[in-house]
Design a protein around this motif. Structure first.
Motif, PDB file in Angstrom:
ATOM      1  N   ASP A 286    -154.223  14.428 -54.409  1.00  0.00           N
ATOM      2  CA  ASP A 286    -153.653  15.190 -55.520  1.00  0.00           C
ATOM      3  C   ASP A 286    -152.988  16.480 -55.043  1.00  0.00           C
ATOM      4  OD1 ASP A 286    -156.154  16.240 -54.813  1.00  0.00           O
ATOM      5  OD2 ASP A 286    -156.464  17.097 -56.798  1.00  0.00           O
ATOM      6  N   GLN A 287    -153.107  16.777 -53.745  1.00  0.00           N
ATOM      7  CA  GLN A 287    -152.428  17.957 -53.201  1.00  0.00           C
ATOM      8  C   GLN A 287    -151.113  17.597 -52.509  1.00  0.00           C
ATOM      9  OE1 GLN A 287    -155.432  19.776 -50.647  1.00  0.00           O
ATOM     10  NE2 GLN A 287    -156.111  21.113 -52.317  1.00  0.00           N
ATOM     11  N   ILE A 288    -150.690  16.334 -52.641  1.00  0.00           N
ATOM     12  CA  ILE A 288    -149.465  15.871 -51.986  1.00  0.00           C
ATOM     13  C   ILE A 288    -148.367  15.684 -53.023  1.00  0.00           C
ATOM     14  CG2 ILE A 288    -148.409  14.037 -50.603  1.00  0.00           C
ATOM     15  CD1 ILE A 288    -151.201  13.430 -49.487  1.00  0.00           C
ATOM     16  N   LEU A 289    -147.204  16.235 -52.731  1.00  0.00           N
ATOM     17  CA  LEU A 289    -146.034  16.119 -53.601  1.00  0.00           C
ATOM     18  C   LEU A 289    -144.907  15.448 -52.827  1.00  0.00           C
ATOM     19  CD1 LEU A 289    -144.326  16.799 -56.138  1.00  0.00           C
ATOM     20  CD2 LEU A 289    -143.889  19.051 -55.114  1.00  0.00           C
ATOM     21  N   VAL A 290    -144.407  14.334 -53.359  1.00  0.00           N
ATOM     22  CA  VAL A 290    -143.289  13.617 -52.740  1.00  0.00           C
ATOM     23  C   VAL A 290    -142.088  13.699 -53.684  1.00  0.00           C
ATOM     24  CG1 VAL A 290    -142.462  11.438 -51.804  1.00  0.00           C
ATOM     25  CG2 VAL A 290    -144.894  12.036 -51.598  1.00  0.00           C
ATOM     26  N   ILE A 291    -140.980  14.251 -53.189  1.00  0.00           N
ATOM     27  CA  ILE A 291    -139.805  14.483 -54.032  1.00  0.00           C
ATOM     28  C   ILE A 291    -138.610  13.700 -53.513  1.00  0.00           C
ATOM     29  CG2 ILE A 291    -138.236  16.217 -54.987  1.00  0.00           C
ATOM     30  CD1 ILE A 291    -140.327  18.324 -54.516  1.00  0.00           C
ATOM     31  N   THR A 292    -137.891  13.071 -54.430  1.00  0.00           N
ATOM     32  CA  THR A 292    -136.596  12.472 -54.104  1.00  0.00           C
ATOM     33  C   THR A 292    -135.618  12.834 -55.210  1.00  0.00           C
ATOM     34  OG1 THR A 292    -135.500  10.446 -53.388  1.00  0.00           O
ATOM     35  CG2 THR A 292    -137.120  10.245 -55.179  1.00  0.00           C
ATOM     36  N   PHE A 293    -134.426  12.231 -55.190  1.00  0.00           N
ATOM     37  CA  PHE A 293    -133.364  12.764 -56.047  1.00  0.00           C
ATOM     38  C   PHE A 293    -133.053  11.949 -57.299  1.00  0.00           C
ATOM     39  CE2 PHE A 293    -132.865  15.267 -52.335  1.00  0.00           C
ATOM     40  CZ  PHE A 293    -132.300  16.457 -52.763  1.00  0.00           C
ATOM     41  N   THR A 294    -133.569  10.750 -57.409  1.00  0.00           N
ATOM     42  CA  THR A 294    -133.340   9.953 -58.610  1.00  0.00           C
ATOM     43  C   THR A 294    -134.648   9.347 -59.085  1.00  0.00           C
ATOM     44  OG1 THR A 294    -132.901   7.867 -57.435  1.00  0.00           O
ATOM     45  CG2 THR A 294    -131.012   9.354 -57.793  1.00  0.00           C
ATOM     46  N   ARG A 295    -134.711   9.059 -60.381  1.00  0.00           N
ATOM     47  CA  ARG A 295    -135.926   8.443 -60.918  1.00  0.00           C
ATOM     48  C   ARG A 295    -136.154   7.070 -60.296  1.00  0.00           C
ATOM     49  NH1 ARG A 295    -134.952   8.962 -67.280  1.00  0.00           N
ATOM     50  NH2 ARG A 295    -132.816   8.592 -66.536  1.00  0.00           N
ATOM     51  N   TYR A 296    -135.056   6.356 -60.061  1.00  0.00           N
ATOM     52  CA  TYR A 296    -135.177   5.037 -59.452  1.00  0.00           C
ATOM     53  C   TYR A 296    -135.803   5.145 -58.058  1.00  0.00           C
ATOM     54  CZ  TYR A 296    -133.847   0.668 -57.187  1.00  0.00           C
ATOM     55  OH  TYR A 296    -133.869  -0.508 -56.483  1.00  0.00           O
TER      56      TYR A 296
ATOM     57  N   THR B  79    -148.444  12.815 -56.327  1.00  0.00           N
ATOM     58  CA  THR B  79    -147.366  13.075 -57.285  1.00  0.00           C
ATOM     59  C   THR B  79    -146.029  12.671 -56.677  1.00  0.00           C
ATOM     60  OG1 THR B  79    -148.575  14.935 -58.279  1.00  0.00           O
ATOM     61  CG2 THR B  79    -146.195  14.825 -58.670  1.00  0.00           C
ATOM     62  N   PHE B  80    -145.361  11.702 -57.297  1.00  0.00           N
ATOM     63  CA  PHE B  80    -144.019  11.287 -56.908  1.00  0.00           C
ATOM     64  C   PHE B  80    -143.070  11.682 -58.038  1.00  0.00           C
ATOM     65  CE2 PHE B  80    -146.738   8.439 -54.529  1.00  0.00           C
ATOM     66  CZ  PHE B  80    -146.086   8.259 -53.315  1.00  0.00           C
ATOM     67  N   GLY B  81    -141.930  12.252 -57.709  1.00  0.00           N
ATOM     68  CA  GLY B  81    -140.992  12.615 -58.771  1.00  0.00           C
ATOM     69  C   GLY B  81    -139.694  13.172 -58.239  1.00  0.00           C
ATOM     70  N   THR B  82    -138.775  13.417 -59.154  1.00  0.00           N
ATOM     71  CA  THR B  82    -137.507  14.065 -58.810  1.00  0.00           C
ATOM     72  C   THR B  82    -137.689  15.580 -58.923  1.00  0.00           C
ATOM     73  OG1 THR B  82    -136.729  14.078 -61.106  1.00  0.00           O
ATOM     74  CG2 THR B  82    -136.234  12.111 -59.781  1.00  0.00           C
ATOM     75  N   PHE B  83    -136.724  16.319 -58.403  1.00  0.00           N
ATOM     76  CA  PHE B  83    -136.775  17.776 -58.558  1.00  0.00           C
ATOM     77  C   PHE B  83    -136.872  18.141 -60.032  1.00  0.00           C
ATOM     78  CE2 PHE B  83    -135.072  17.842 -54.229  1.00  0.00           C
ATOM     79  CZ  PHE B  83    -135.779  18.899 -53.687  1.00  0.00           C
ATOM     80  N   HIS B  84    -136.043  17.483 -60.851  1.00  0.00           N
ATOM     81  CA  HIS B  84    -136.020  17.829 -62.267  1.00  0.00           C
ATOM     82  C   HIS B  84    -137.341  17.521 -62.958  1.00  0.00           C
ATOM     83  CE1 HIS B  84    -131.605  17.773 -61.530  1.00  0.00           C
ATOM     84  NE2 HIS B  84    -131.628  18.747 -62.401  1.00  0.00           N
TER      85      HIS B  84
END
Length: 343
Positions: free
Chosen positions: A33-43, A64-69
């Motif tokens: 739960d302390q890891i954040l994975v970010i990419t640029f599209t929801r897909y 947590t996986f998600g986009t910047f937004h």
């Protein structure tokens, strides 16, 4: 600590991100739960999460996986209690900006084919001002004079505020301002996300980068994966210089090159290197192809868009005659307007 992975096409960058995430949890004892994975599209975020779940045999680690937004929206939701009703859709943004244009005395005649295209392009420029943390006096619109653009920008922002609405670009600005003005709130999120991994790092813009730098402190467990040679979104505000300057911002950062292309044949890889090596501002890379030989690369010169379209259609016809199905054929364009001649 900080680490940058240079991942050319076909080198397995998605696997690198998911495997590292697994390794942090199962080999290094990091709380998921302390890891954040970010990419640029929801897909891309959804695909990354699904691949991670397959890799970990469906153990449902709360990473947590998600986009910047989406990540920034979640932070703002916690801080201000905002909801989906405060967020403007792209259509709502377009309607509001069109109203602003109708109310503004614009003397110049923008060189666009229709009003809708002008609105789209001006919204893109509004976003570039915010994403680049630019001052209006330093931004030059392609379609309006500096004074006209400043008037449109300020009126659009004022009317949004009156409606108690914000658009997608505002999420980045509001999060940036929140972290700068509220160190206590920033500290909470720094404690929450101690390990940050970013995919497609070459597509990052200034405000995203500055927020992430604040979030990653003080441990700077920032793992970024990307390829400066694939930086093609400058027209949307992405700034590849941020990737090129990563070593200056993080002097102790490690750099890893994924030097094997598993997707393309040797002819494709070698010719692409001959082309991209002419760029001066880039990380130098030595790449190999896992697949040998392959068809020769063909570049067709044409005199105009009409001849180009005719050539493309002829090639498609040849493919069909050779038994290739239409659904297996794709035409790639730099911008959507280039498709008109073919369509």
């Amino acid at each position: 600590g900080p680490c940058m992975v240079l991942a050319p096409p076909g080198s397995g960058k998605t696997l690198i991100v998911t495997e590292r995430t697994r390794y942090l949890i199962e080999e290094s004892g990091v709380r998921p739960d302390q890891i954040l994975v970010i990419t640029f599209t929801r897909y891309a975020a959804r695909e990354m999460k699904e691949r991670f779940e397959r890799l970990t045999a469906g153990k449902n680690y709360p990473v947590t996986f998600g986009t910047f937004h989406s990540i920034f929206y979640g932070i703002l939701k916690c801080a201000y209690g905002i909801g989906a009703n405060n967020l403007m859709s792209e259509k709502e943004s377009s309607v509001l900006l069109q109203e602003v244009l109708d109310q503004t005395d614009i003397e110049s005649t923008p060189e666009v084919e229709d009003e809708e295209e002008l609105v789209r392009e001006l919204l893109r420029e509004v976003g570039m001002v915010k994403n680049g943390l630019c001052h209006l006096k330093d931004f030059h619109s392609k379609y309006l004079t500096q004074d006209e653009f400043a008037e449109v920008f300020r009126s659009y922002e004022h009317q949004k505020k009156e409606l108690k609405k914000f658009d997608f670009d505002d999420m980045l600005v509001l999060c940036y301002e929140l972290f700068r003005s509220r160190p206590d709130v920033l500290a909470q999120w720094q404690k929450k996300f101690r390990y940050v991994l970013i995919d497609e790092f070459q597509d990052i813009n200034r405000i995203q980068y500055d927020v992430i730098r604040m979030l990653a402190q003080p441990e700077n467990n920032l793992f970024v994966v990307g390829d400066d040679d694939q930086a093609i979104y400058g027209f949307r505000g992405a700034d590849s210089e941020l990737m090129l300057g990563f070593g200056k911002d993080f002097p102790d950062a490690k750099q890893i090159l994924l030097g094997m292309n598993y997707r393309s044949t040797a002819n494709i890889v070698q010719n692409s290197l001959k082309l991209i090596e002419n760029n001066v501002e880039r990380y130098s890379k030595k790449l190999e192809a896992n697949r040998e030989g392959g068809s020769c690369l063909h570049i067709q010169e044409v005199k105009d868009p009409v001849e180009e379209a005719e050539y493309v259609i002829e090639e498609i016809q040849k493919c069909k005659e050779n038994g290739i199905k239409e659904e297996e054929i794709a035409i790639l364009f730099r911008v959507h307007t280039d498709a008109r001649a073919v369509v």
